[in-house]
Design an enzyme around this catalytic site. Structure first.
Site, PDB file in Angstrom:
ATOM      1  N   GLU A 106       0.831  -1.210   0.000  1.00  0.00           N
ATOM      2  CA  GLU A 106       0.000   0.000   0.000  1.00  0.00           C
ATOM      3  C   GLU A 106       0.862   1.255   0.000  1.00  0.00           C
ATOM      4  O   GLU A 106       0.548   2.250  -0.661  1.00  0.00           O
ATOM      5  CB  GLU A 106      -0.929  -0.012   1.212  1.00  0.00           C
ATOM      6  N   ASP A 151       3.913   1.482  -1.259  1.00  0.00           N
ATOM      7  CA  ASP A 151       4.485   1.602  -2.602  1.00  0.00           C
ATOM      8  C   ASP A 151       3.487   2.215  -3.570  1.00  0.00           C
ATOM      9  O   ASP A 151       3.854   3.007  -4.449  1.00  0.00           O
ATOM     10  CB  ASP A 151       4.923   0.224  -3.115  1.00  0.00           C
ATOM     11  N   LYS A 160      19.204 -10.067  -1.177  1.00  0.00           N
ATOM     12  CA  LYS A 160      18.861  -8.806  -0.518  1.00  0.00           C
ATOM     13  C   LYS A 160      18.522  -9.094   0.944  1.00  0.00           C
ATOM     14  O   LYS A 160      17.497  -9.700   1.246  1.00  0.00           O
ATOM     15  CB  LYS A 160      17.680  -8.136  -1.222  1.00  0.00           C
ATOM     16  N   LYS A 206      23.157  -5.914 -10.009  1.00  0.00           N
ATOM     17  CA  LYS A 206      23.999  -4.743 -10.251  1.00  0.00           C
ATOM     18  C   LYS A 206      24.833  -4.926 -11.517  1.00  0.00           C
ATOM     19  O   LYS A 206      25.358  -6.015 -11.761  1.00  0.00           O
ATOM     20  CB  LYS A 206      24.968  -4.517  -9.073  1.00  0.00           C
ATOM     21  N   LYS A 230      11.932  -7.836  -5.839  1.00  0.00           N
ATOM     22  CA  LYS A 230      11.260  -8.182  -4.583  1.00  0.00           C
ATOM     23  C   LYS A 230      10.406  -9.431  -4.791  1.00  0.00           C
ATOM     24  O   LYS A 230       9.588  -9.486  -5.713  1.00  0.00           O
ATOM     25  CB  LYS A 230      10.387  -7.018  -4.103  1.00  0.00           C
TER      26      LYS A 230
END
EC number: 6.5.1.2
Length: 697
Positions: A46, A48, A125, A302, A326
């Site tokens: 929410e 985001d 991550k 990256k 994600k």
């Protein structure tokens, strides 16, 4: 790169600006609850969506994008109790993607700029807390949290208690120690250490931590380093800031050097070539995310070559050469025991789910927001239901809906209260059609009082240390203050009414003395901070600076008409009406009068030695400056009569570009706007436009 249009952007209409102001304030409040209070009330998904809507508005109307917009600040721009520490280079955030198609699109865009078949690093991550380490000649001299990306909280003593962080680097023939090294990483709990910590807390009769990330943040911020030392935190390095005597050709080479010096790097990092190999790593870790010793919430990709990283550059908040994939949120089912309500600073009444504790994504969850009564009905949840709980982004819990087949017939409907649970005042929407209901008892409602007192101490307001949420509650409950108007009149005797600021022997505690000292120091803060602290709707730092710069005193602002206020550049009709309405309320004016009587400075003293040589000029500052913080650069422009603008247009007089300036620099070049480096900025401040006619970068 695709060139941008040279047409001047269309200014935002008043209705759009009003919507942007409300949306930006909502986002700031959610950032504040997440980063400062550790008490978020909406899910990551929410949040985001709100941030995405704000960013879309700013893309459509660039004049809305100001330096203090939530879209431009990493971590919300909030500070807590530790001393401020400036980073040598900005600590940026990462842009996110949530699907492999989005990831491939990003890779395609990168390779259109740089060429095909790039090397990429794929890194797990870590769901932890960002930390910045500075080594001088191999010795650790400073550790600081990310903060707003430019300035964080110094936690050097605490960092030195973490076994993974070496006090002194070990050089080799191949990798001699650089004179200066700024390295970034993530502090976290290994899952077995987190479980052991919680087991020990339960054995001591204390409440366990909800999840590893929050406990890592709390452990790193302990005032007593001995407590941090007992918590067995870990760290993994994942990036570089500024360095002297070290210029790696690639990110992979940098990690190899860091490991040689004794710094911790991830053993799960892999270098691959091409989009297919990157997607393979994403899918692999999606299936093996629970095989790691710590929590992960995605995969960071990256561009490996350092020269290409420099070529791609960065935006104001994130590098263009890296992206975070994600993973989908995880779900669990649990029992909805009750639905309760919370009253916020503006009087908004928010229902939240009180559930049987359940472990999801490595966290124990028992609370989740339900936003408003309409949302409860939309989800169709009943008290007593078995509900599906999702951890959006692996961070914030969200109730998705009921498991209808599990109902027994004993469930019952939630009804929003008719009266405020804190002060018993009848609740109502602020205006017809609002989904939210509010408590209109703004002056006396205990919940709103607590939030307002706490807001006075915020970084954007008076920035008062010690005056946290617990302190605000304690002062009000002990009747040491009646409202925020009494803060600057607090005495030692007043503080002794509270248990929080009283020693066991009955004297004033050290924190009590600090609070009095901090309140006294805050009395001389600039006028714009006073305006922010008053909790006037829509008035954040940008509008407050504009009003203070135009009128110079609170009395002049108070006496001005809506038309006069609205005419100020950066204010407009909505904010002007809110300011006039606020000063039209008796008890609001009493707060101002109390502060004034206590010695709070209500006008800015003009330094006549500073020339007004930037009068009417719109100046944009972008990138990281060495000798000016963002606030200092703004202040330097404003006191000379200029406007510190947030976006570049044909009306912009100058763009000041520091390190990693991003798209604003490109836009200035495209429009033919003069671009100054930091030396040029100093000449501009000293001598006005004539002093920099031929200056630039």
């Amino acid at each position: 790169m695709v060139s941008e249009s040279t047409e001047a952007p269309t200014p935002a209409p008043g209705s759009v600006r009003e919507h942007w102001n409300e949306l930006a304030e909502d986002v700031r409040q959610h950032q504040f609850r997440y980063y400062v209070r550790d008490a978020p009330i909406i899910s990551d998904g929410e949040f985001d969506a709100l941030l995405g809507e704000l960013n879309d508005l700013e893309n459509q109307y660039p004049d809305l994008r100001t330096p203090d917009s939530p879209t431009q600040l990493v971590g919300g721009g909030f500070a807590t109790d530790f001393a401020s520490a400036d980073h040598l280079e900005r600590m940026l955030s990462l842009d996110n993607v949530f699907a492999t198609d989005e990831l491939r699109t990003w890779i395609s865009r990168v390779e259109q700029e740089t060429g095909p078949d790039l090397h990429y690093l794929c890194e797990v991550k870590i769901d932890g807390v960002a930390l910045n380490l500075v080594y001088e000649n191999g010795r650790l001299v400073r550790a600081a949290t990310r903060g707003d990306g430019r300035t964080g909280e110094e936690v050097t003593l605490n960092a030195r208690t973490i076994d993974d962080i070496p006090e002194k680097l070990t050089g080799t023939d191949k990798y001699p120690i650089p004179a200066l090294l700024e390295v970034r990483g993530e502090v976290f709990f290994r899952l077995e250490d987190f479980a052991a910590l919680n087991a020990a807390l339960v054995e001591e009769g204390k409440a366990p931590f909800a999840n590893p990330r929050n406990s890592a943040a709390g452990s790193l911020r302990q005032k007593n380093p001995a407590v941090t030392a007992r918590r067995r935190l870990g760290m993994i390095c994942h990036g570089l800031g500024r360095s002297e005597g070290f210029e790696p050709a690639s990110q992979y080479d940098a990690y190899t050097a860091l490991a040689a010096w004794g710094l911790p790097v991830s053993t799960h990092t892999v270098r691959v070539t091409g989009a297919d190999a990157v997607v393979d790593r994403v899918q692999y870790w999606g299936e093996h995310r629970h095989d790691v010793e710590h929590e992960i919430d995605g995969l960071v990709v990256k561009v490996d070559e350092t020269s290409l990283q420099r070529r791609l550059g960065s935006t104001s908040r994130a590098p263009r050469w890296a992206i975070a994939y994600k993973y989908p949120p995880e779900e669990a089912t649990t029992k909805l025991l009750d639905i309760r309500v919370n009253v916020g600073r503006t009087g908004r009444v928010t229902p939240f789910a009180y559930m049987e504790p359940v472990t999801v994504a490595g966290s124990t969850v028992s609370l989740a927001t339900l936003h408003n009564g309409s949302e409860v009905k939309r989800k169709g949840v009943l008290i007593g239901d078995t509900v599906v709980l999702r951890k959006a982004g692996d961070v914030i819990p969200e109730v998705l809906g009921p498991v209808v087949d599990a109902r027994t017939g004993d469930e019952y409907e939630f009804v929003m209260p008719a009266n405020c649970p804190e002060c018993d005042t009848p609740l109502a929407p602020a205006k017809e059609g609002d989904a939210d209901i509010r408590c209109p008892n703004q002056q006396y409602c205990p919940a709103q009082l607590r939030e307002r007192v706490f807001h006075v101490a915020g970084r954007g307001a008076f920035d008062i240390e010690v005056l946290g949420y617990e302190a605000a509650t304690s002062l009000l409950e002990a009747k040491a203050i009646g409202d925020e108007g009494d803060l600057f009149s607090l005495t030692e005797d007043d503080l002794l009414k509270t248990t929080l600021f009283r020693t066991k022997a009955g004297g004033l505690s050290a924190n009590g003395r600090r609070l009095l000292d901090n309140l006294d120091s805050a009395k001389d803060k600039p006028l714009w901070r006073v305006l922010v602290a008053l909790s006037i709707r829509h008035v954040g730092p940008t509008a407050a600076r504009a009003l203070a710069g135009e009128f110079g005193s609170l009395d002049r602002i108070r006496e001005s008409s809506v038309e006069e206020l609205a005419a100020v550049d950066g204010v407009g009709g909505t904010i002007a009406a809110a300011v006039a309405e606020w000063f039209g309320v008796d008890w609001h004016r009493q707060i101002v009068d109390k502060w004034s009587a206590a010695g709070v400075r209500m006008e800015d003293e003009r330094d006549e030695s500073i020339p007004r040589n930037l009068e009417g000029l719109s100046i944009v500052v972008t990138g990281s400056l060495e000798t000016f913080s963002r606030d200092q650069a703004k202040e330097a422009i404003l006191v000379r009569g200029g406007k510190a603008a947030g976006s570049v247009s044909k009306k912009t007089a100058f763009v000041v570009a520091g390190e990693s300036p991003g798209s604003k620099h490109d836009k200035a070049v495209e429009l033919g706007v003069p671009v100054l480096d930091e030396d040029g900025f100093r000449r501009l401040l000293e001598g006005g436009p004539d002093a920099v006619t031929d200056s630039g970068v």
